[in-house]
Design an enzyme around this catalytic site. Sequence first.
Site, PDB file in Angstrom:
ATOM      1  N   HIS A 129      32.590  -5.587 -36.727  1.00 59.53           N
ATOM      2  CA  HIS A 129      33.459  -6.292 -35.767  1.00 59.53           C
ATOM      3  C   HIS A 129      32.723  -6.558 -34.472  1.00 59.53           C
ATOM      4  O   HIS A 129      31.602  -6.100 -34.272  1.00 59.53           O
ATOM      5  CB  HIS A 129      34.774  -5.545 -35.539  1.00 59.53           C
ATOM      6  N   HIS A 189      32.926  -5.803 -31.239  1.00 56.24           N
ATOM      7  CA  HIS A 189      32.767  -4.962 -30.044  1.00 56.24           C
ATOM      8  C   HIS A 189      31.301  -4.636 -29.764  1.00 56.24           C
ATOM      9  O   HIS A 189      30.519  -4.410 -30.692  1.00 56.24           O
ATOM     10  CB  HIS A 189      33.573  -3.664 -30.196  1.00 56.24           C
ATOM     11  N   ASP A 216      29.803  -2.066 -28.776  1.00 53.03           N
ATOM     12  CA  ASP A 216      29.256  -0.802 -29.289  1.00 53.03           C
ATOM     13  C   ASP A 216      29.007  -0.857 -30.796  1.00 53.03           C
ATOM     14  O   ASP A 216      28.729   0.173 -31.419  1.00 53.03           O
ATOM     15  CB  ASP A 216      30.161   0.383 -28.914  1.00 53.03           C
ATOM     16  N   HIS A 256      42.331  -3.170 -35.712  1.00 49.50           N
ATOM     17  CA  HIS A 256      41.567  -2.789 -34.511  1.00 49.50           C
ATOM     18  C   HIS A 256      41.164  -4.064 -33.773  1.00 49.50           C
ATOM     19  O   HIS A 256      41.383  -4.200 -32.566  1.00 49.50           O
ATOM     20  CB  HIS A 256      40.366  -1.969 -34.938  1.00 49.50           C
TER      21      HIS A 256
HETATM   22 FE    FE Z   1      33.663   1.166 -31.633  1.00 47.94          FE
HETATM   23 ZN    ZN Z   2      35.618  -1.267 -31.863  1.00 49.94          ZN
END
Ligand code: FE
Ligand code: ZN
Length: 240
Positions: A55, A57, A59, A113
Amino acid sequence: MLQVQTIPILSDNYAFLLTCSQTGAVGIVDPAEEAPCIAAIEANGGRLDMILLTHHHGDHIAAAEPLRAKYGARITGAAADAHRLPKLDRAVVEGDTVTLGASLAIVIDTPGHTRGHIAYHFAAEHALFCGDTLFALGCGRIIEGNAEEMFASLAKFAALPPETLVYCGHEYTASNARFALHVDPDNAALKTYAARVTDLRERGLPTVPSRLGDEMAANPFLRAPDVASLFRLREAKNKF
Ligand code: FE
Ligand code: ZN
């Protein structure tokens, strides 16, 4: 055979180095910090063919571009999120297969998420790379999706074989265990699992991967019987 190496990155993230032992092909899941990923790649022979993203994000993606530039690896990610992922060499949707040497992963759509979240399931190797959808004893925060989507995503994982190893994106297990014991204090499987987590963390060892069968027995989010229960659990965890 797929060999998987867990690479601790950032404060509590995991990237995973995947090596097909038959062909030598190497992939990495969610590389978000260059130095530890490069160190692991170099120690593994200095080859990187594929970067798999779960995904958008930061991080989970931050080192994808530099690793592609350094090793010539191809980046695979969700077509639905192509506009906010590094430029994809392969944009995938649910049911697509991703080939790493002699190993095959099926792409599973797992919104909740984030909207375009996907997971990679290497069925023959019993390995699931699920990013921030399912965690050991927990589940991801519902940031862009809703509880209905998260419930459906978790249900897809629940249908996989119990021996599946769950490679999730964060070392959140100790705090997840505290919450799980709070909401399900009499669950014997959970107590056993939580004791193992305490022991591993005291020795500085990762709790990831976990066994899906253990998650089915102990993870309150995976055990939630319906969308409303999952929603209430997630709300309670946010405030815990
Ligand atoms: Fe994460
Ligand atoms: Zn995430």
